[in-house]
Design an enzyme around this catalytic site. Structure first.
Site, PDB file in Angstrom:
ATOM      1  N   GLY A 284      -6.917   3.742  10.804  1.00  0.00           N
ATOM      2  CA  GLY A 284      -7.657   2.482  10.666  1.00  0.00           C
ATOM      3  C   GLY A 284      -7.857   2.034   9.227  1.00  0.00           C
ATOM      4  N   THR A 285      -7.251   2.755   8.276  1.00  0.00           N
ATOM      5  CA  THR A 285      -7.453   2.356   6.870  1.00  0.00           C
ATOM      6  C   THR A 285      -6.877   0.958   6.589  1.00  0.00           C
ATOM      7  OG1 THR A 285      -5.532   3.712   6.388  1.00  0.00           O
ATOM      8  CG2 THR A 285      -7.627   4.594   5.681  1.00  0.00           C
ATOM      9  N   GLY A 286      -5.701   0.682   7.177  1.00  0.00           N
ATOM     10  CA  GLY A 286      -5.064  -0.617   6.927  1.00  0.00           C
ATOM     11  C   GLY A 286      -5.900  -1.762   7.461  1.00  0.00           C
ATOM     12  N   CYS A 287      -6.358  -1.614   8.711  1.00  0.00           N
ATOM     13  CA  CYS A 287      -7.180  -2.684   9.328  1.00  0.00           C
ATOM     14  C   CYS A 287      -8.447  -2.893   8.514  1.00  0.00           C
ATOM     15  CB  CYS A 287      -7.604  -2.297  10.746  1.00  0.00           C
ATOM     16  SG  CYS A 287      -6.255  -1.832  11.809  1.00  0.00           S
TER      17      CYS A 287
ATOM     18  N   LYS B   9       0.846  -1.202   0.000  1.00  0.00           N
ATOM     19  CA  LYS B   9       0.000   0.000   0.000  1.00  0.00           C
ATOM     20  C   LYS B   9       0.880   1.251   0.000  1.00  0.00           C
ATOM     21  CE  LYS B   9      -1.639  -1.585   3.772  1.00  0.00           C
ATOM     22  NZ  LYS B   9      -2.289  -1.889   5.037  1.00  0.00           N
TER      23      LYS B   9
ATOM     24  N   THR C  42      -7.769   9.219   8.612  1.00  0.00           N
ATOM     25  CA  THR C  42      -7.278   8.015   7.935  1.00  0.00           C
ATOM     26  C   THR C  42      -6.874   6.913   8.926  1.00  0.00           C
ATOM     27  OG1 THR C  42      -5.092   9.016   7.903  1.00  0.00           O
ATOM     28  CG2 THR C  42      -6.411   9.243   5.899  1.00  0.00           C
TER      29      THR C  42
END
Ligand SMILES: Cc1ncc(COP(=O)(O)OP(=O)(O)O)c(N)n1
Ligand SMILES: Cc1nc(C(=O)O)sc1CCOP(=O)(O)O
Ligand SMILES: [Mg+2]
Length: 524
Positions: A237-240, A202, A235
């Site tokens: 928590g975008t990865g989780c 990412k 932004t």
């Protein structure tokens, strides 16, 4: 770089139907187990995973690996749970609850990571999604260096996909510098060599790019996903959320590539919806994973009211042509439907309002009894008055956002687009599909700009919405359009090929069977 095949996107939901003792049919919902840390601020971690999976209609159980004290300022404390109790939670869920996919987040110690690997060996699942959480988006370290070795040597070889951000990818590769898109491609291949079946690197933190760029590598091909960056502080928590959505889509039966695409769409939608939300005073706020339940209008295009496959053979009427061939609009619509048209648009530029409404009401009855959607060109008032299924507007007609306000969440809105900027706007404004043309020169619409097959291909590849091609399409060239095989291209819209003809029924039948042959051969 690969193009994504325009697969028919009917999903095989992981639903197990069994007959219970009382004779009722029972249903097993798709099930994701998240193994992650708790975020007291609820933007990331277990809380984000539960919300994201729930939003996508997937049951989500949870094994807590650590409790963190955190907010929009950062992480104030991490309290890992004892290994034996993580093991107990894993056993409780995996031994009983028919988990389809496991998604991992924060694994705060090598011991916990090993407990997870052992549990997965004892209770195998369909897929393992690893979000190698090491550093939070606020920059706080969430996993020690010993865990890094565990990821590399033990967990990644078991993973179906791993989703590192740039910092995590660099850490997994021994501190490699990752500064360009080319570096990301290289990193995806190197991480693939550590054993996971797929890698998504990412690039949200990539400097000097106006686009958010992610690289997906499946061991054969690299796919580059590029979308305009959404400017927001929210932004966290975008990865989780992304990893959970991938897990949820896999649990529903998606292929990996489609799961990644759908997950990205979900996160973009959530960021866009939450971009102005204010929670906390720190530099990084959470976003709303439950956005789909909050604003129906905002997310309408993902709703149940529109099936993109209805764009397959899109018949657009023309008053002059029908007059020339001596038939009324209602007969023309009936013939098109009998011949296989999958959606109808009344484009009656010269009709008086009263006549237009009368014809629209009659067409509505025919369309409704044949389960074919009826759209009205330009005229939102007529669509409202006859309770049509939706409206098609162009760039100089009423803006999509206003049409959506007037029609509400459950009507179809199509918009004509010739450029990538217009396509992006269409998505943001809540359109359901894009009409893209003129693919070929046409005499039906005066002074229409021809964008050609290349223009259509570029727009379809960038679009987040389904696309129907329009402009000069007929039997002789429909193949060259559909055989482009680009993502999102769902069908062709035609006027003169059906209505500037003696027999609408015959012409529609003929074009329909041609399209069926093309889609059968492109899917073979
Ligand atoms: C399916 C579809 N695509 C494009 C158009 C063109 O709409 P617009 O640009 O508003 O032009 P007019 O049709 O109003 O002349 C369309 N009608 N349908
Ligand atoms: C109504 C319309 N819109 C277009 C666009 O490019 O947006 S081309 C077009 C006319 C399409 O008619 P025919 O199938 O007879 O070429
Ligand atoms: Mg128009």
């Amino acid at each position: 770089m690969a193009t994504v095949k325009n697969a028919l996107s009917t999903r095989t939901f992981s639903v197990l139907a069994t007959v219970g003792n009382n004779g009722n049919c029972k249903r097993k919902p798709p099930h994701v187990l998240t193994v992650a840390g708790s975020d007291s601020g609820a933007g990331a971690g277990i809380q984000a995973d539960l919300k994201a999976c729930g939003s996508l209609g997937v049951y989500c159980s949870s094994v807590v690996t650590a409790v963190t004290a955190q907010n929009t300022v950062g992480v104030q404390g991490v309290h890992p749970l004892p290994e034996h109790f993580v093991a107990a939670q894993l056993r409780s869920v995996l031994s009983d609850m028919e988990v389809d996919v496991v998604k991992t987040g924060m694994l705060p110690s090598i011991g916990i990571l090993r407990v997870l690997c052992e549990s997965l060996k004892e209770f195998p699942v369909q897929a393992l999604v690893v979000d190698p959480v090491m550093v939070s988006t606020s920059g706080d370290v969430l996993a020690g260096t010993s865990t890094l070795d565990g990821f590399r040597d033990e967990l990644l070889p078991m993973a179906d996909i791993v989703t590192p951000n740039l910092k995590e990818a660099a850490a997994l590769l021994g501190g490699l510098r990752l500064e360009t898109v080319a570096d990301m491609h290289h990193a995806a291949r190197c991480i693939y060599n550590l054993g996971p079946k797929n890698v998504l690197v990412k690039g949200g933190d990539l400097p000097d790019t106006s686009d958010a760029i992610d690289i997906f590598f499946d061991g054969k091909q690299c796919h580059e996903f590029r979308v305009p960056r959404i400017k927001t502080r929210n932004t966290h928590g975008t990865g989780c959320t992304l990893a959970s959505c991938i897990a949820a889509e896999l649990a529903k039966g998606s292929s990996m590539l489609l799961a990644v695409q759908e997950a990205k769409r979900f996160v973009e939608g959530a960021l866009l919806y939450s971009r102005d939300m204010v929670i906390g005073s720190g530099p990084q706020g959470p976003f709303d994973q439950l956005y789909k339940f909050k604003d129906q209008a905002f997310t309408s295009y993902r709703g149940e009211h529109f099936d993109p496959n209805s764009l397959f053979l899109y018949a657009v009427t023309d008053w002059r042509m029908n007059k020339k061939w001596g038939r009324g609009i209602v007969d023309a619509v009936k013939a098109a439907i009998d011949g296989g048209a999958t959606i109808i648009q009344l484009r009656e530029k010269e009709a008086k309002t009263g006549d237009f409404l009368g014809a629209a009401e009659a067409c509505k009855k025919i369309c409704q009894s044949n389960h074919v959607p009826l759209l009205i060109n330009d005229r939102v008032d007529i669509a409202l008055a006859c309770d049509a299924d939706g409206v098609h507007v162009g760039q100089s007609d009423m803006p999509v956002s206003k049409v959506r306000k007037l029609l509400g969440p459950n009507k179809i809105i199509g918009v004509s687009c010739k450029t990538l900027e217009q396509a992006e706007r269409a998505w943001v404004d809540g359109a359901d599909y894009i009409g893209c043309g003129g693919v070929f020169p046409t005499s039906t619409k005066e002074n229409n700009i021809t964008i050609g097959l290349d223009g259509l291909k570029a727009l379809c590849s960038a679009s987040k919405l389904p696309v129907v091609a329009i402009g000069g399409i007929k039997k002789g060239n429909a193949g060259s359009v559909m055989e482009l095989g680009v993502p999102n291209l769902k069908g062709i819209a035609v006027v003169s090929a059906l209505f500037d003809q003696q027999c609408v029924l015959t012409e529609t039948r003929c074009l329909h069977s041609l399209l069926m042959d093309i889609s059968a051969s492109t899917m073979a």
